[in-house]
Design a protein around this motif. Structure first.
Motif, short mmCIF file in Angstrom:
data_model
loop_
_atom_site.label_atom_id
_atom_site.label_comp_id
_atom_site.label_asym_id
_atom_site.label_seq_id
_atom_site.Cartn_x
_atom_site.Cartn_y
_atom_site.Cartn_z
N ASN A 306 48.01 117.14 75.56
CA ASN A 306 47.18 116.16 74.87
C ASN A 306 47.97 115.37 73.84
OD1 ASN A 306 44.67 116.32 76.11
ND2 ASN A 306 44.00 118.05 74.85
N VAL A 307 49.28 115.45 73.94
CA VAL A 307 50.13 114.76 72.97
C VAL A 307 50.57 113.40 73.53
CG1 VAL A 307 52.25 114.93 71.61
CG2 VAL A 307 50.90 116.98 72.08
N ARG A 308 51.00 113.39 74.78
CA ARG A 308 51.43 112.15 75.43
C ARG A 308 50.79 112.06 76.81
NH1 ARG A 308 52.64 111.85 70.94
NH2 ARG A 308 54.66 111.39 69.97
N TRP A 309 50.05 110.99 77.03
CA TRP A 309 49.43 110.77 78.33
C TRP A 309 50.08 109.57 79.01
CZ3 TRP A 309 43.40 111.37 78.82
CH2 TRP A 309 43.04 112.69 78.48
N PRO A 310 50.45 109.68 80.28
CA PRO A 310 50.99 108.51 80.98
C PRO A 310 49.88 107.50 81.27
CG PRO A 310 50.69 110.33 82.51
CD PRO A 310 50.37 110.87 81.14
N LEU A 311 50.22 106.25 81.15
CA LEU A 311 49.26 105.17 81.38
C LEU A 311 49.83 104.21 82.43
CD1 LEU A 311 46.67 103.57 80.64
CD2 LEU A 311 48.02 102.44 78.85
N ALA A 312 49.09 104.04 83.53
CA ALA A 312 49.49 103.12 84.60
C ALA A 312 48.48 101.99 84.67
CB ALA A 312 49.58 103.85 85.93
N GLY A 313 48.97 100.78 84.67
CA GLY A 313 48.05 99.65 84.67
C GLY A 313 47.32 99.54 83.35
N ALA A 314 46.11 99.01 83.42
CA ALA A 314 45.36 98.78 82.18
C ALA A 314 44.62 100.01 81.70
CB ALA A 314 44.38 97.62 82.38
N ASN A 315 44.21 100.88 82.63
CA ASN A 315 43.31 101.96 82.18
C ASN A 315 43.44 103.27 82.96
OD1 ASN A 315 42.27 101.11 84.58
ND2 ASN A 315 40.25 100.53 83.80
N TRP A 316 44.46 103.42 83.79
CA TRP A 316 44.59 104.70 84.50
C TRP A 316 45.50 105.62 83.69
CZ3 TRP A 316 47.72 105.71 89.59
CH2 TRP A 316 47.55 107.04 89.96
N ALA A 317 44.89 106.58 83.03
CA ALA A 317 45.63 107.55 82.23
C ALA A 317 45.13 108.95 82.56
CB ALA A 317 45.44 107.27 80.74
N GLU A 318 46.04 109.88 82.59
CA GLU A 318 45.69 111.27 82.86
C GLU A 318 46.52 112.18 81.97
OE1 GLU A 318 45.47 112.71 86.79
OE2 GLU A 318 44.63 110.89 87.65
N PRO A 319 45.96 113.35 81.63
CA PRO A 319 46.78 114.32 80.90
C PRO A 319 47.88 114.82 81.83
CG PRO A 319 44.71 115.32 81.56
CD PRO A 319 44.61 113.86 81.88
N PRO A 320 49.08 115.04 81.32
CA PRO A 320 50.19 115.42 82.22
C PRO A 320 50.21 116.90 82.58
CG PRO A 320 50.99 115.19 79.99
CD PRO A 320 49.54 114.79 79.95
N LEU A 321 49.13 117.61 82.29
CA LEU A 321 49.12 119.04 82.62
C LEU A 321 49.11 119.26 84.12
CD1 LEU A 321 45.99 120.02 83.58
CD2 LEU A 321 45.55 119.33 81.21
N TYR A 557 49.32 107.16 74.31
CA TYR A 557 49.45 106.72 75.69
C TYR A 557 50.82 106.06 75.89
CZ TYR A 557 44.51 107.75 75.88
OH TYR A 557 43.30 108.39 75.82
N ILE A 558 51.56 106.53 76.92
CA ILE A 558 52.89 106.02 77.22
C ILE A 558 52.81 105.22 78.52
CG2 ILE A 558 55.32 106.61 77.56
CD1 ILE A 558 54.18 107.38 74.82
N GLN A 559 53.01 103.94 78.40
CA GLN A 559 52.86 103.03 79.54
C GLN A 559 54.02 103.18 80.53
OE1 GLN A 559 50.23 100.44 79.55
NE2 GLN A 559 50.76 100.38 81.73
N LEU A 560 53.72 103.07 81.81
CA LEU A 560 54.77 102.98 82.82
C LEU A 560 55.39 101.59 82.76
CD1 LEU A 560 53.19 105.52 83.90
CD2 LEU A 560 53.71 104.70 86.21
N THR A 561 56.66 101.53 83.07
CA THR A 561 57.28 100.21 83.18
C THR A 561 56.69 99.48 84.38
OG1 THR A 561 59.08 100.95 84.61
CG2 THR A 561 59.43 101.13 82.22
N SER A 562 56.89 98.17 84.38
CA SER A 562 56.36 97.38 85.48
C SER A 562 56.93 97.84 86.82
CB SER A 562 56.69 95.89 85.25
OG SER A 562 56.25 95.11 86.34
N GLU A 563 58.21 98.15 86.86
CA GLU A 563 58.83 98.62 88.10
C GLU A 563 58.26 99.97 88.51
OE1 GLU A 563 63.32 99.25 89.99
OE2 GLU A 563 63.03 99.21 87.81
N ALA A 564 58.05 100.85 87.52
CA ALA A 564 57.48 102.17 87.82
C ALA A 564 56.07 102.03 88.37
CB ALA A 564 57.48 103.02 86.56
#
Length: 733
Positions: A306-321, A557-564
């Motif tokens: 619950n410390v860092r969640w990956p964020l893809a696009g505008a609103n797709w985020a999930e806990p990395p567990l 929330y840690i955003q993915l790069t555009s390429e990622a």
């Protein structure tokens, strides 16, 4: 007792007897086998008197048992043409006992199953191949042509094959030579089917040329332009027929395998700087590196849950567990491998708890202060009420604070309320550890929870807000983000039961590891080897949490790069097509694959960061992390899911047979007693029903076959003895 024979057993029948008026019903006359030594001779006159009018006795054959004792006789009688079609008939004669213990010869056959002709020869020549023909006359002719074979037939012609006892041919190499007519071909087919049921080593059928005379058999003259070499050639061709797969000569040894797809290789190189630690720790545990690597991933995921969640696009985020299950036998190294990762977790937890003692002392001070404040306030309330005044509101200092939990990552108590309380008090995220996951799965709603336990478990995966209402306490437990990873072991024989629950996606969320076991042992000799790894892992728990507008802990929330994001989007599309084409639990696993890649990309990004000498926390999740995560999911976890789910679909009797066949091969047993083996070896075959199921499957595969015999002096109880096919050990049967 003295035999009571007919006064003249060979006297011709009277007219009344021929009419059947004075003869006792045939079913009261029971054949005696073997025939007593003092039985009278069966004479030609006696037989002739019982033949149909116009028929003359031609020849006869004695049927002997394996010890050479006579069991019955079969005679042939012919009717000459004399202007009408020639004809032949066959009649069996048995020595019988009838009313009042009277004994005499009767024109009567033996009850089914009937003996084969030449049982004595089979017993004398146990290793010779067998030739089955139709009729005793053909037997005698064939025996003179094919002296290397024991030639046999059954009683009563082409339509009575099913009434014969073919069990003496068990384990023998058999060839069938049919008469060259439809009845003969049908007889050969019946015999072949019966022999397959009898577990013979092989069965071949001679293909008689259609150009040969109709009805031709081995007792007839050779066709024009055919000599004995042609007969030998036909026999050789029939012997070259491929033995039936699963027969004694060609046993099905596939059960020596596991019945599942091979284990994929974990791509340890994708862990970058952690690869060396994983390999050395796995060697020290004498375990596959898969167990250590996946324990590391699950532990690191919980450390940033619950410390860092990956964020893809505008609103797709999930806990990395991550939810991870390590499949293997109790001695495969699962627990030592998890302990290797837990050593890192323990070091990090000690660092997290560095100021915990001061916090507990502060709590005790506040608790006692609250207690004294409350007592003073309660006294003040009583005085105010007595004086008719309105009491003042309880001061905030009078409220007893919650006991601060010791900071941690791991939890073991799997009850809803216990986990919920810890999740509320320790908002960074948790890792639920279970030595045997099947016990956790099996406990869902065991006590009538109405689905609450399983529903709560599913919510642990999503990181969403959750409220647990408590019966004993009106104040509910409020969890801003319910994020709890899972790591545990599973024994292979528990898989089917574990995976048989509702299709609610719980199992599909699991990432599985079922590597091949390593028959090895080694010690770790580098005393300070974990120092770098401990320091690196501890950096994960130093990462601070963010806070929402109300001051509640919140993931950053840690955003993915555009390429990622482009790579992830492309992978998600491809896996969606595969999920649409799949069925069952595998479809669910494919459906979760894109989410696993997103979660795993964050775990890898931070694992790479913490092991490298850099103070700058990742600001983005790069394409390399997404590519590595998709490589692990697609190249390892999905094939491993197929391995796990495939094994769960293997029928129980086949799984038990796999245990038994490997044991027989490893111990080189040429024969065994099923009861003795299950009692001496135990394991999954300890149960009598399980052993019977395993033996039945191996008999069907041609790996073992029953050995004749009885248990002690009992009449009806089989000894459960079996012979093991030599081909199991790479030798000819």
């Amino acid at each position: 007792m003295e035999a009571n024979y007919h006064s003249d057993p060979f006297a011709p029948l009277s007219d009344a007897e021929k009419a059947g008026k004075q003869a006792p019903p045939e079913d009261v006359w029971k054949p005696i086998t073997p025939i007593p030594d003092d039985a009278p001779q069966l004479t030609r006159e006696f037989i002739q008197a019982r033949l149909p009018a116009g028929y003359s006795l031609t020849t006869g054959w004695k049927y002997l048992d394996a010890d050479g004792h006579r069991m019955c006789s079969v005679i042939r009688a012919d009717r000459p043409a004399n202007g009408s079609p020639a004809a032949k008939t066959f009649m069996p004669f048995a020595f019988c006992e009838g009313p009042n213990k009277k004994r005499e010869w009767r024109a009567k056959g033996l009850s089914a199953p009937r003996p084969l002709y030449h049982l004595d020869q089979l017993a004398k020549r146990p290793n010779d191949p067998v030739l089955v023909v139709e009729g005793e006359k053909a037997v005698e002719a064939a025996a003179s042509i094919f002296g290397s074979h024991v030639v046999v037939t059954s009683i009563s012609g082409s339509k009575s094959a099913a009434k014969a006892d073919w069990s003496p041919l068990r384990g023998r190499r058999v060839t069938i030579w049919p008469d060259n007519d439809p009845a003969g071909i049908a007889y050969a087919g019946d015999v072949a089917a019966l022999l397959h049921q009898t577990d013979v080593a092989s069965v071949g059928t001679v293909q008689v040329p259609r150009s040969w005379p109709d009805g031709w058999d081995l007792a007839d003259e050779l066709p024009v332009d055919v000599d004995l070499s042609k007969l030998t050639e036909l026999m050789a061709l029939s012997a070259q027929q491929e033995p039936e797969f699963g027969s004694w000569e060609n046993p099905d040894l596939s059960l020596l395998g596991t019945g599942r797809r091979p284990a994929p290789t974990f791509p340890v190189e994708l862990l970058n700087g952690w690869g060396e630690w994983v390999e050395k720790r796995a060697a020290a545990c004498s375990a596959p590196l898969d167990y250590v690597a996946i324990s590391l991933l699950a532990s690191a995921a919980a450390a940033i849950g619950n410390v860092r969640w990956p964020l893809a696009g505008a609103n797709w985020a999930e806990p990395p567990l991550l939810w991870c299950g390590l499949v293997g036998s109790p001695s495969s190294g699962k627990s030592p491998s998890m302990d290797a990762a837990f050593a890192l977790v323990h070091h990090a937890e000690e660092q997290m708890a560095a100021g915990y003692d001061d916090e507990r002392r502060d709590y005790e001070t506040k608790r006692q202060t609250a207690k004294a404040t409350r007592e003073a306030w309660e006294a003040e309330v009583k005085a105010s009420v007595k004086a008719g005044e309105n009491p003042r509101q309880m001061p905030a200092e009078a409220e007893v604070p919650d006991v601060p939990p010791r900071p941690r990552i791991r939890v073991a108590d799997a009850t809803i309320e216990a986990i919920a309380k810890l999740a509320a008090l320790l908002p960074r995220g948790l890792l639920l550890v279970r030595d045997e996951l099947s016990g956790w799965f099996g406990a869902f709603d065991k006590y009538g929870g109405g689905g609450a336990d399983r529903a709560f478990a599913i919510e642990m995966y999503g990181g969403r807000p959750y409220v647990v209402d408590r019966v004993k306490n009106a104040d509910p437990i409020r969890i801003p983000h319910l994020s709890i990873g899972i790591l545990g072991g599973v024994q292979p024989d528990k898989l089917a039961e574990m995976l048989s629950g509702p299709d609610d996606g719980l199992v599909a969320r699991m990432l599985w590891a079922w590597p091949e076991a390593l028959p090895d042992f080694s010690l770790l000799r580098e005393q300070q080897f974990d120092h770098k790894a401990n320091a690196a892992f501890a950096r994960l728990v130093e990462l601070p949490m963010s806070a929402d507008q109300f001051g509640n802990p919140e993931p950053r929330y840690i955003q993915l790069t555009s390429e990622a994001e482009d790579f992830l989007e492309k992978y998600a599309r491809s896996v969606a097509i595969r999920a649409h084409q799949a069925t069952g639990v595998m479809a669910g696993a494919l459906g979760k694959a894109r989410g696993h890649v997103l979660r795993l990309s964050a775990v890898l990004e931070y694992l790479w960061w913490c092991i490298q000498p850099s103070d700058t926390e990742p600001s983005k999740i790069g394409a390399d992390a997404v590519l590595a995560a998709s490589g692990i999911v697609d190249g390892y976890f999905l094939p491993m899911a197929e391995r796990v789910f495939g094994d769960a679909s293997i029928p129980l009797h086949d799984r038990l047979a796999m245990v038994l066949i490997r044991r027989l091969r490893d111990e080189g047993q040429s024969a065994f007693n099923a009861r003795d083996l299950r009692l001496s070896k135990g394991g999954p075959l300890r149960d009598a029903g399980a052993m019977d199921a395993a033996c039945s499957a191996l008999v069907e595969s041609g790996v073992i076959r029953p050995a004749p015999g009885r248990e002690g002096n009992t009449k009806g109880r089989s000894s459960k003895k079996f012979e093991v096919n030599r081909r199991l050990f790479g030798r000819a049967a």
